[in-house]
Design an enzyme around this catalytic site. Structure first.
Site: not given
Ligand code: NDP
Length: 452
Positions: A311, A35, A48, A15, A178-179, A441, A436, A341, A42-43, A182, A176, A100, A51
């Site tokens: 992105t 490239e 994105c 991107s 975003y990814i 709203e 409405h 989001a 990635t996107c 989702e 826990g 692209y 997904k």
């Molecule tokens: P995130 O940083 O959002 O989440 C990583 C998760 O993994 C956290 O819950 C973290 O826990 C956990 N974690 C990290 N290390 C360990 C470990 N050693 N053992 C167990 N759990 C662990 O990263 P993602 O990979 O989900 O996504 C990367 C980024 O990409 C996002 O932050 C976002 O910016 C972007 N993204 C955006 C999207 C969107 O716009 N819809 C969709 C997907 C990605 P803890 O909370 O304790 O740190």
């Protein structure tokens, strides 16, 4: 004066890189972009776009279920064809890769296919051939991070989720963020039995606490087995799939184990050392407020310099660099009130500060929140609920946090983000007429603050 082959050489066709290359070329610069894989980064290829397509696919499962309440009789139980979805997705992604390519070609950007390495402050080498440029831009993105645990070789990352074969009847998701959230939601919708393990007491660290709790509850109601305060300690191949052993000893069987445990910047093998480009403490390329690295002729934007991994942020950063080098002039980038989001089911949409962060930054805040069953679900039979929350700075009356968990939350929040960047106050929200009947709203009709 030294003569360069190009005014700008961009490494990475995702991107940020493609935007910078196109816009610089359109501003009259001589531009090349390298490239090694498909264009779009990635996107487009493993993020994105695919997904969101799979999220739509999962949404049909809900729609079929709900249809009966609205008088639709389905002749037979709908069947999900995973190979067909994968083919459809692959076709759409190829189309986007092509677009692209055309965008670059039509802007007169020279596309160089292959792995690029920096040689010095103005030189890049690709498959033995050297190119020089007055400015270089590194936009190589990021890659999934997987912790080093026994059995790591059995897991997959988000990169592999789009082409799994066969479809996983049982999916275990670790993480826990975003990814993780989702994919847990999407594969639950598509028919997997999903278990999600997260090491903390709540999903989505950094989001508003009410949103975090509400989402976990809704995901649970939808069928995801969300296990909090839980860590995987090893993975082994079992007689029927994989066996994941938790830190507390319990075991879970799964056909696919997804680790969505964060992403790290793609800095390996780029010759950053040779060129003298320094990394920061997180392993990302260190940049100043204008995305200039420790080498004045080399810039970096997007996930490789990890400010905010989104992105639209990479696109905006690319424009700051292009404007500084070839356009309107030097300016900074504002990272406040970036809307985002999470495409869980239901979606999260958010802009600005969580309640905790707002209290830390602004002092006293007033909080308004609302939870309800949307009109759609009065007849659908679904028990899904919607949550909305406003956080208002008491001193200025400015709305500094806006959060939603519910259908199309991303679509709803985008418009409110404009108002929030413009400094909209709660009084302005209150004076805005609602549409409405919509869920949105509610954001302009919340009158009673939460106690405290
Ligand atoms: P995130 O940083 O959002 O989440 C990583 C998760 O993994 C956290 O819950 C973290 O826990 C956990 N974690 C990290 N290390 C360990 C470990 N050693 N053992 C167990 N759990 C662990 O990263 P993602 O990979 O989900 O996504 C990367 C980024 O990409 C996002 O932050 C976002 O910016 C972007 N993204 C955006 C999207 C969107 O716009 N819809 C969709 C997907 C990605 P803890 O909370 O304790 O740190």
């Amino acid at each position: 004066m030294q003569r360069f082959d190009f005014d700008l050489f961009v490494i990475g066709g995702g991107s940020g890189g493609v935007r910078a290359a196109r816009m610089a070329a359109q501003a009259g610069a001589r531009v090349a972009l390298a490239e090694a894989a498909e264009l779009g980064g990635t996107c487009v290829n493993v993020g994105c776009i695919p997904k969101k397509l799979y999220s739509y696919a999962a949404g049909y499962a809900e729609a079929f279920e709900e249809a009966e309440g609205y008088g639709w009789k389905l002749p037979e139980a709908p069947q999900f064809d995973w190979p067909h979805l994968k083919t459809q997705r692959a076709r759409e992604i190829s189309r986007l890769n092509g677009i692209y390519g055309s965008l670059l070609k039509n802007s007169d950007v020279t596309l160089v296919t292959g792995w690029a390495q920096l040689v010095d402050a103005h030189t890049v080498e690709i498959e033995g051939r050297r190119h020089t440029a007055r400015h270089l831009l590194v936009a190589t993105g990021g890659t999934p991070f997987v912790p080093d645990i026994p059995g790591r070789e059995h897991i997959v990352t988000s990169d592999a989720m789009f082409d799994l074969d066969p479809f996983p009847k049982r999916l275990l998701v670790v993480g826990g963020g975003y990814i993780a959230c989702e994919f847990a939601s999407i594969f639950n919708g598509l028919g997997s039995k999903v278990t999600q393990l997260h090491r903390r007491a709540h999903l989505l660290t950094g989001f508003d606490d009410d949103v975090r709790q509400f989402l976990a509850n809704e995901m649970g109601k939808a069928g995801v087995d969300v296990r909090l305060n839980c860590e995987a300690s090893s993975i082994a191949r079992g007689p029927d799939g994989f066996v994941v052993t938790l830190a507390r000893g319990q075991q879970i069987e799964a056909d696919t184990v997804l680790f969505a445990t964060g992403r790290v910047p793609n800095t390996q093998g780029l010759g950053l050392d040779a060129a003298g480009v320094k990394l920061d403490a997180n392993g990302a390329i260190a940049v100043d407020a204008h995305y200039r690295t420790s080498v004045p002729s080399i810039y970096a934007v997007g996930d490789v310099s990890t400010r905010v991994q989104l992105t639209p942020v990479a696109l905006a950063e690319a424009m700051v660099v292009v404007d500084a080098l070839f356009g309107k002039g030097k300016r900074g980038m504002d990272y406040e009130f970036i809307p985002t989001a999470v495409f869980t089911h239901p979606n999260i949409g958010t802009c600005g500060y969580s309640e905790i962060d707002a209290r830390a930054k602004f002092g006293e805040v007033t909080v308004f929140s609302s939870e309800f069953k949307s009109l759609r679900h009065t007849l659908s039979g679904r028990s899904e609920r919607t949550f909305m929350k406003l956080v208002v700075d008491k001193k200025s009356d400015r709305v500094v946090g806006l959060h939603m968990v519910g259908a199309d939350a991303g679509e709803v929040v985008q418009g409110f983000a404009v108002a929030m960047r413009a400094g909209a106050t709660k009084a302005l929200f209150d004076g805005t007429i609602g549409i409405h009947p919509t869920a949105a709203e509610e954001f302009v009709t919340m009158r009673e603050p939460m106690p405290g």
